[in-house]
Design an enzyme around this catalytic site. Sequence first.
Site, PDB file in Angstrom:
ATOM      1  N   CYS A 146     -19.693  -5.532   3.662  1.00 46.02           N
ATOM      2  CA  CYS A 146     -18.969  -4.330   4.061  1.00 46.02           C
ATOM      3  C   CYS A 146     -17.665  -4.352   3.282  1.00 46.02           C
ATOM      4  CB  CYS A 146     -18.688  -4.372   5.567  1.00 46.02           C
ATOM      5  SG  CYS A 146     -17.654  -3.005   6.135  1.00 46.02           S
ATOM      6  N   CYS A 191       0.843  -1.198   0.000  1.00 44.27           N
ATOM      7  CA  CYS A 191       0.000   0.000   0.000  1.00 44.27           C
ATOM      8  C   CYS A 191       0.883   1.254   0.000  1.00 44.27           C
ATOM      9  CB  CYS A 191      -0.896  -0.007   1.245  1.00 44.27           C
ATOM     10  SG  CYS A 191      -1.998   1.416   1.283  1.00 44.27           S
ATOM     11  N   CYS A 249     -19.351   2.750   8.695  1.00 46.48           N
ATOM     12  CA  CYS A 249     -18.601   2.069   9.755  1.00 46.48           C
ATOM     13  C   CYS A 249     -17.324   2.884   9.941  1.00 46.48           C
ATOM     14  CB  CYS A 249     -18.293   0.640   9.298  1.00 46.48           C
ATOM     15  SG  CYS A 249     -17.169  -0.226  10.419  1.00 46.48           S
ATOM     16  N   ARG A 269     -17.933  -1.846  17.992  1.00 39.79           N
ATOM     17  CA  ARG A 269     -17.252  -3.127  17.735  1.00 39.79           C
ATOM     18  C   ARG A 269     -15.924  -3.221  18.486  1.00 39.79           C
ATOM     19  NH1 ARG A 269     -16.938  -3.440  12.346  1.00 39.79           N
ATOM     20  NH2 ARG A 269     -19.064  -4.187  12.378  1.00 39.79           N
ATOM     21  N   CYS A 307     -16.829  -8.752   5.595  1.00 40.22           N
ATOM     22  CA  CYS A 307     -16.129  -7.478   5.335  1.00 40.22           C
ATOM     23  C   CYS A 307     -14.867  -7.728   4.523  1.00 40.22           C
ATOM     24  CB  CYS A 307     -15.702  -6.824   6.644  1.00 40.22           C
ATOM     25  SG  CYS A 307     -17.038  -6.601   7.797  1.00 40.22           S
ATOM     26  N   CYS A 363       0.675   4.782   6.932  1.00 43.46           N
ATOM     27  CA  CYS A 363       0.044   4.624   8.247  1.00 43.46           C
ATOM     28  C   CYS A 363       1.005   3.846   9.174  1.00 43.46           C
ATOM     29  CB  CYS A 363      -1.286   3.882   8.106  1.00 43.46           C
ATOM     30  SG  CYS A 363      -2.317   4.551   6.779  1.00 43.46           S
ATOM     31  N   CYS A 405       0.465   0.180  10.326  1.00 49.84           N
ATOM     32  CA  CYS A 405      -0.084  -0.823   9.404  1.00 49.84           C
ATOM     33  C   CYS A 405       0.963  -1.743   8.766  1.00 49.84           C
ATOM     34  CB  CYS A 405      -0.900  -0.139   8.306  1.00 49.84           C
ATOM     35  SG  CYS A 405      -1.740  -1.355   7.266  1.00 49.84           S
TER      36      CYS A 405
HETATM   37  N1  SAM Z   1      -6.606   0.722   3.098  1.00 49.26           N
HETATM   38  C1  SAM Z   1      -7.892   0.998   3.594  1.00 49.26           C
HETATM   39  C2  SAM Z   1      -7.900   2.136   4.591  1.00 49.26           C
HETATM   40  O1  SAM Z   1      -6.891   2.415   5.227  1.00 49.26           O
HETATM   41  O2  SAM Z   1      -8.957   2.751   4.737  1.00 49.26           O
HETATM   42  C3  SAM Z   1      -8.579  -0.191   4.188  1.00 49.26           C
HETATM   43  C4  SAM Z   1      -7.826  -1.210   5.001  1.00 49.26           C
HETATM   44  S1  SAM Z   1      -7.092  -0.615   6.525  1.00 49.26           S
HETATM   45  C5  SAM Z   1      -6.083  -1.969   6.967  1.00 49.26           C
HETATM   46  C6  SAM Z   1      -8.466  -0.631   7.652  1.00 49.26           C
HETATM   47  C7  SAM Z   1      -8.215  -0.190   9.056  1.00 49.26           C
HETATM   48  O3  SAM Z   1      -7.541  -1.208   9.788  1.00 49.26           O
HETATM   49  C8  SAM Z   1      -7.367   1.036   9.292  1.00 49.26           C
HETATM   50  O4  SAM Z   1      -8.056   2.225   9.102  1.00 49.26           O
HETATM   51  C9  SAM Z   1      -6.973   0.869  10.751  1.00 49.26           C
HETATM   52  O5  SAM Z   1      -7.866   1.561  11.585  1.00 49.26           O
HETATM   53  C10 SAM Z   1      -7.051  -0.639  10.977  1.00 49.26           C
HETATM   54  N2  SAM Z   1      -5.726  -1.199  11.260  1.00 49.26           N
HETATM   55  C11 SAM Z   1      -4.712  -1.392  10.382  1.00 49.26           C
HETATM   56  N3  SAM Z   1      -3.625  -1.884  10.989  1.00 49.26           N
HETATM   57  C12 SAM Z   1      -3.934  -2.021  12.292  1.00 49.26           C
HETATM   58  C13 SAM Z   1      -3.213  -2.472  13.431  1.00 49.26           C
HETATM   59  N4  SAM Z   1      -1.946  -2.854  13.354  1.00 49.26           N
HETATM   60  N5  SAM Z   1      -3.851  -2.483  14.626  1.00 49.26           N
HETATM   61  C14 SAM Z   1      -5.139  -2.080  14.711  1.00 49.26           C
HETATM   62  N6  SAM Z   1      -5.860  -1.639  13.674  1.00 49.26           N
HETATM   63  C15 SAM Z   1      -5.278  -1.597  12.477  1.00 49.26           C
HETATM   64 FE1  SF4 Z   2      -2.786   1.247   3.401  1.00 43.41          FE
HETATM   65 FE2  SF4 Z   2      -2.757   0.107   5.771  1.00 43.41          FE
HETATM   66 FE3  SF4 Z   2      -3.017   2.734   5.601  1.00 43.41          FE
HETATM   67 FE4  SF4 Z   2      -5.053   1.124   4.783  1.00 43.41          FE
HETATM   68  S1  SF4 Z   2      -4.282   1.357   6.855  1.00 43.41           S
HETATM   69  S2  SF4 Z   2      -4.218   2.927   3.731  1.00 43.41           S
HETATM   70  S3  SF4 Z   2      -3.872  -0.605   4.002  1.00 43.41           S
HETATM   71  S4  SF4 Z   2      -1.224   1.541   4.963  1.00 43.41           S
END
Ligand code: SAM
Ligand code: SF4
Length: 327
Positions: A131, A56, A191, A263, A100, A60, A63
């Site tokens: 979802c 990606c 959500c 949730r 989802c 973040c 992530c």
């Molecule tokens: N890429 C899209 C986005 O960021 O909107 C969708 C997938 S992203 C993985 C969905 C959500 O997963 C993120 O907004 C975050 O809140 C949550 N998430 C990701 N990594 C995480 C982690 N290590 N611990 C807890 N929540 C996490």
């Molecule tokens: Fe990409 Fe992870 Fe950020 Fe979603 S949360 S935009 S998958 S880096």
Amino acid sequence: MQTFAIRHDWQPQEVAALFALPFNDLIFQAQTAHRQFFPPNAVQISTLLSIKTGACPEDCAYCPQSAHYNTELNVEQLLDKTEVLKAAKNAKAQGASRFCMGAAWRNPTDKNLDKVIDLITAVRQEGLETCVTLGMLNEKQSRRLKSAGLDYYNHNLDTSPDFYKEIITTRTYQDRLDTLENVRNAGINVCSGGIIGMGENGDDRAELLRQLANLPQHPESVPINMLVQVEGTPMHGTASLDPIEFVRTIAVARLMMPKSYVRLSAGRTEMSDETQALCFLAGANSIFYGEKLLTTDNPETNHDRDLFNKLGIEPLVPEAEVESRAC
Ligand code: SAM
Ligand code: SF4
Ligand code: DTB
């Protein structure tokens, strides 16, 4: 008996006062609010599937799927329909009411969306709510997803506007609010929630909830994730948060958005049964069920079944299914 109203005008000091309540008072109020709007012992069950994994472009800091960090993740292109349907059927057989699908995109292209719409159509035909979480959406894409019959779109605010700059630089808080507005205007259920335990302070947790509750309409579903610390991400090694503070966050979310599903999301694998029981007492009434979240572990299904049995919790049957059973 105290009754709880739907409000969109929360002030910072009111939220701080809720967080500062003695624990017993806070939990009692949250449980009372919960019972005003929901059956006390029913929990909605969603199952997650990562349909496009890793690589990606966003940064973040929490992530494992960001291309900016080395987390030794297996990158996968968009899954095909057969594989997705297999997972959806299995989720349904295990008792999930919602499926989802998550994709590691900054935003979907219109071509990506064609393929995801095909998946949504197929999953709906299995009798599951759908979802998706695909990153940022524009107005037209949101309307296309609505026409495809999508039930929920997940897009998290993640944290407070202030702390946000510590965790993501590649898109703004306003970008997230814009996506939520597009989804809401298209008529899709929203959500949206965030992550706790990233090193934010109490004011940040309060402000995240205030941002969510002061949206023109509360999200129908509010995921509260405990950070899952993944090696290779900048957040790995963050001091862990006291579980009682996590429970308080759930309780305050329940009080501020009394009609929303709250949730208990990521992080359950690292939580004791007792902490999870306190979260349900504080008004959490939805979980992710199944042995994987997107890329990280979720509790074993047997363990969750035992926990539900111990607590006398029943999976919540969606209204549409209740209606069709009655016919
Ligand atoms: N890429 C899209 C986005 O960021 O909107 C969708 C997938 S992203 C993985 C969905 C959500 O997963 C993120 O907004 C975050 O809140 C949550 N998430 C990701 N990594 C995480 C982690 N290590 N611990 C807890 N929540 C996490
Ligand atoms: Fe990409 Fe992870 Fe950020 Fe979603 S949360 S935009 S998958 S880096
Ligand atoms: C949400 O708030 N939590 C879920 C879902 N929405 C998409 C995702 C949690 C991801 C945890 C890290 C992982 O498994 O990759």
